[in-house]
Design an enzyme around this catalytic site. Structure first.
Site, PDB file in Angstrom:
ATOM      1  N   GLU A  82      29.656  73.821 116.645  1.00  0.00           N
ATOM      2  CA  GLU A  82      29.690  74.863 117.663  1.00  0.00           C
ATOM      3  C   GLU A  82      28.283  74.974 118.242  1.00  0.00           C
ATOM      4  O   GLU A  82      27.301  74.615 117.571  1.00  0.00           O
ATOM      5  CB  GLU A  82      30.110  76.217 117.079  1.00  0.00           C
ATOM      6  CG  GLU A  82      31.556  76.311 116.649  1.00  0.00           C
ATOM      7  CD  GLU A  82      32.510  76.523 117.812  1.00  0.00           C
ATOM      8  OE1 GLU A  82      32.037  76.646 118.956  1.00  0.00           O
ATOM      9  OE2 GLU A  82      33.728  76.570 117.568  1.00  0.00           O
ATOM     10  N   GLU A 114      41.458  75.760 118.443  1.00  0.00           N
ATOM     11  CA  GLU A 114      40.447  76.677 117.894  1.00  0.00           C
ATOM     12  C   GLU A 114      40.332  77.925 118.741  1.00  0.00           C
ATOM     13  O   GLU A 114      40.018  79.008 118.232  1.00  0.00           O
ATOM     14  CB  GLU A 114      39.095  75.957 117.810  1.00  0.00           C
ATOM     15  CG  GLU A 114      38.025  76.722 117.027  1.00  0.00           C
ATOM     16  CD  GLU A 114      37.226  77.713 117.875  1.00  0.00           C
ATOM     17  OE1 GLU A 114      36.492  78.540 117.297  1.00  0.00           O
ATOM     18  OE2 GLU A 114      37.325  77.658 119.129  1.00  0.00           O
ATOM     19  N   GLU A 115      40.585  77.786 120.041  1.00  0.00           N
ATOM     20  CA  GLU A 115      40.440  78.911 120.961  1.00  0.00           C
ATOM     21  C   GLU A 115      41.665  79.826 120.962  1.00  0.00           C
ATOM     22  O   GLU A 115      41.767  80.721 121.789  1.00  0.00           O
ATOM     23  CB  GLU A 115      40.187  78.407 122.389  1.00  0.00           C
ATOM     24  CG  GLU A 115      38.931  77.568 122.565  1.00  0.00           C
ATOM     25  CD  GLU A 115      37.662  78.395 122.569  1.00  0.00           C
ATOM     26  OE1 GLU A 115      37.750  79.631 122.388  1.00  0.00           O
ATOM     27  OE2 GLU A 115      36.577  77.811 122.751  1.00  0.00           O
ATOM     28  N   HIS A 162      32.528  79.605 127.788  1.00  0.00           N
ATOM     29  CA  HIS A 162      33.586  80.126 128.667  1.00  0.00           C
ATOM     30  C   HIS A 162      33.082  80.487 130.067  1.00  0.00           C
ATOM     31  O   HIS A 162      33.853  81.014 130.870  1.00  0.00           O
ATOM     32  CB  HIS A 162      34.269  81.354 128.048  1.00  0.00           C
ATOM     33  CG  HIS A 162      34.790  81.126 126.661  1.00  0.00           C
ATOM     34  ND1 HIS A 162      35.434  82.120 125.939  1.00  0.00           N
ATOM     35  CD2 HIS A 162      34.774  80.045 125.836  1.00  0.00           C
ATOM     36  CE1 HIS A 162      35.783  81.660 124.757  1.00  0.00           C
ATOM     37  NE2 HIS A 162      35.390  80.395 124.676  1.00  0.00           N
ATOM     38  N   HIS A 201      35.918  71.181 117.675  1.00  0.00           N
ATOM     39  CA  HIS A 201      37.245  71.391 118.256  1.00  0.00           C
ATOM     40  C   HIS A 201      37.372  70.738 119.621  1.00  0.00           C
ATOM     41  O   HIS A 201      36.408  70.618 120.381  1.00  0.00           O
ATOM     42  CB  HIS A 201      37.626  72.867 118.298  1.00  0.00           C
ATOM     43  CG  HIS A 201      36.774  73.765 119.144  1.00  0.00           C
ATOM     44  ND1 HIS A 201      37.052  74.021 120.460  1.00  0.00           N
ATOM     45  CD2 HIS A 201      35.675  74.501 118.849  1.00  0.00           C
ATOM     46  CE1 HIS A 201      36.173  74.890 120.935  1.00  0.00           C
ATOM     47  NE2 HIS A 201      35.308  75.188 119.983  1.00  0.00           N
ATOM     48  N   ASP A 216      39.774  71.703 121.992  1.00  0.00           N
ATOM     49  CA  ASP A 216      40.287  72.549 123.064  1.00  0.00           C
ATOM     50  C   ASP A 216      39.198  73.388 123.709  1.00  0.00           C
ATOM     51  O   ASP A 216      38.153  73.679 123.118  1.00  0.00           O
ATOM     52  CB  ASP A 216      41.430  73.433 122.567  1.00  0.00           C
ATOM     53  CG  ASP A 216      41.017  74.395 121.466  1.00  0.00           C
ATOM     54  OD1 ASP A 216      40.192  74.010 120.620  1.00  0.00           O
ATOM     55  OD2 ASP A 216      41.522  75.540 121.459  1.00  0.00           O
ATOM     56  N   ASP A 236      30.984  74.332 124.558  1.00  0.00           N
ATOM     57  CA  ASP A 236      31.999  74.895 123.663  1.00  0.00           C
ATOM     58  C   ASP A 236      33.309  74.120 123.774  1.00  0.00           C
ATOM     59  O   ASP A 236      34.206  74.506 124.517  1.00  0.00           O
ATOM     60  CB  ASP A 236      32.206  76.367 124.015  1.00  0.00           C
ATOM     61  CG  ASP A 236      33.110  77.103 123.051  1.00  0.00           C
ATOM     62  OD1 ASP A 236      33.290  76.627 121.912  1.00  0.00           O
ATOM     63  OD2 ASP A 236      33.656  78.161 123.435  1.00  0.00           O
TER      64      ASP A 236
END
Length: 373
Positions: A155, A130-131, A327, A76, A78, A100
């Site tokens: 991932e 995705e987030e 994150h 992903h 984003d 991530d």
């Protein structure tokens, strides 16, 4: 962008790291992925892919070398909001999305570009959103693309581990309004009903619920905005395989005397067979780099859940990077791990070259884009 390949046909380490750094230098929080998609479309075209951006903003690169199997590598674009200054320090590359999941996606692009002997079709996709609760990018892929013969989702698993399962996810929103009244009035206030919605959810899940085990549900109070007259509560539950989502929603509604409980999104838990070809190929790649592979399940959710709902194919999740840094304000990837991840994926692609091609008539019908999952 000038790309260089080693004598064996692999993307050079310098170029691989340069690709990842370029990705990190482009902010791409959810709904703001277009600049990164443009960058990767150009980079993949330079690497020999046929690349384009689809109608929802996913970047798609295809390398086709014959009538063999189709392998999809999907990560992903984003990230969560918040920028981290991009810098190299002590063998680590810092930046939002380093693990991530720009690191895994960059590793996939480099490994696919280096797979000169793969006899079929390799499709590398960077999906949007995705987030976010609805995973619009992956939903569009499953609705518009033929089912591949195998899938690897990008991932952070750690370069020597393979993820074979994820919990599902149920996102709900409770809204309630009440007449204006004095705080001392014994009638329930909107803020009190909002708190009660959380207490009721925790009670329904039971005392053993938590985020510490794959087999148990775990709840999160995501957001609470409330005063005496109006309240909105966002609730999220990570669900194990076989969990009765409809029963939980029905039970929670019965506990709430007023207001509206809305299901925003629901996706089932998934768990791949540890002996499926995608898992075996990644395990082989890890062993080739002289490590002992670990097969793990995660208490979070990924686009593997979204695609597993409609594609019954060999699949697994893999990517360099420490998922404990997802994150985080210190998010970074160890560059030696990133390069090992490329090596693991290169071996896995080679191992999957001999997998059987599925008949065209086995394509599974997909839900329309935006459907409740």
């Amino acid at each position: 962008m000038n790309w260089a390949f080693t004598s064996s046909g692999n993307v050079t380490e310098t170029c691989a790291v340069g690709l990842l750094r370029g990705m990190l230098e482009i902010p791409s929080s959810s709904y703001q992925e277009r600049a990164l998609a443009d960058y990767l479309a150009e980079a993949m075209a330079d690497l020999g892919f046929r690349a384009h951006i689809d109608t929802v903003g996913n970047v798609i690169g295809v390398i086709e070398r014959g009538d063999g199997p189709t392998l999809m590598l999907l990560g992903h674009l984003d990230t969560v909001p918040g920028q981290i200054p991009v810098r190299s320090e002590d063998g680590r590359l810092y930046g939002r999305g380093a693990v991530d999941a720009k690191g895994p996606l960059a590793a996939m692009i480099c490994a696919a570009a280096s797979a000169a002997d793969f006899p079929g079709r390799i499709v590398v996709i960077g999906v949007v959103e995705e987030e976010t609760p609805k995973s619009r990018g992956a939903m569009a892929i499953r609705a518009t693309h033929d089912r591949p013969d195998a899938l690897i989702v990008g991932e952070p698993s750690g370069w020597s581990s393979v993820v074979i399962g994820y919990k599902g996810k149920l996102d709900m929103r409770y809204t309630v309004t009440c007449p204006a009244t004095h705080p001392s009035n014994p009638e329930p206030k909107a803020s009190e009903l909002a708190v009660e919605s959380w207490n009721a959810l925790v009670d329904l899940l039971g005392p053993d619920a938590g985020h510490d085990a794959f087999a148990k549900p775990g709840a999160t109070l995501v957001q609470l905005n409330a005063d005496l007259t109006s309240a909105t509560v966002d609730l999220s539950v990570r669900t194990p395989p076989g969990f009765d989502v409809e029963g939980l929603v029905s039970g929670l509604r019965e506990r709430l005397p007023a207001g509206r409980l809305e299901v925003l999104n629901s996706v089932e838990a998934c768990r791949a067979d540890r002996s499926n070809p995608a898992v075996r190929a990644l395990v082989s790649g890890i062993r080739r780099v002289h490590a002992q592979p670990r097969l793990v399940v995660k208490t979070a959710t990924s686009d593997m859940n979204t695609l597993a709902e409609v594609w019954d194919i060999p699949m697994a999740t893999y990517g360099p990077g420490d998922s404990r840094l997802d994150h985080a304000d210190t998010e970074h990837i160890v560059l030696s791990d990133f390069l090992r991840g490329i090596d693991v994926l290169s071996t896995a692609i080679s191992e999957l070259a001999d997998m059987p091609v599925r008949p065209d008539d086995q394509v599974t019908d997909a839900l329309p884009e935006g459907s409740l999952r």
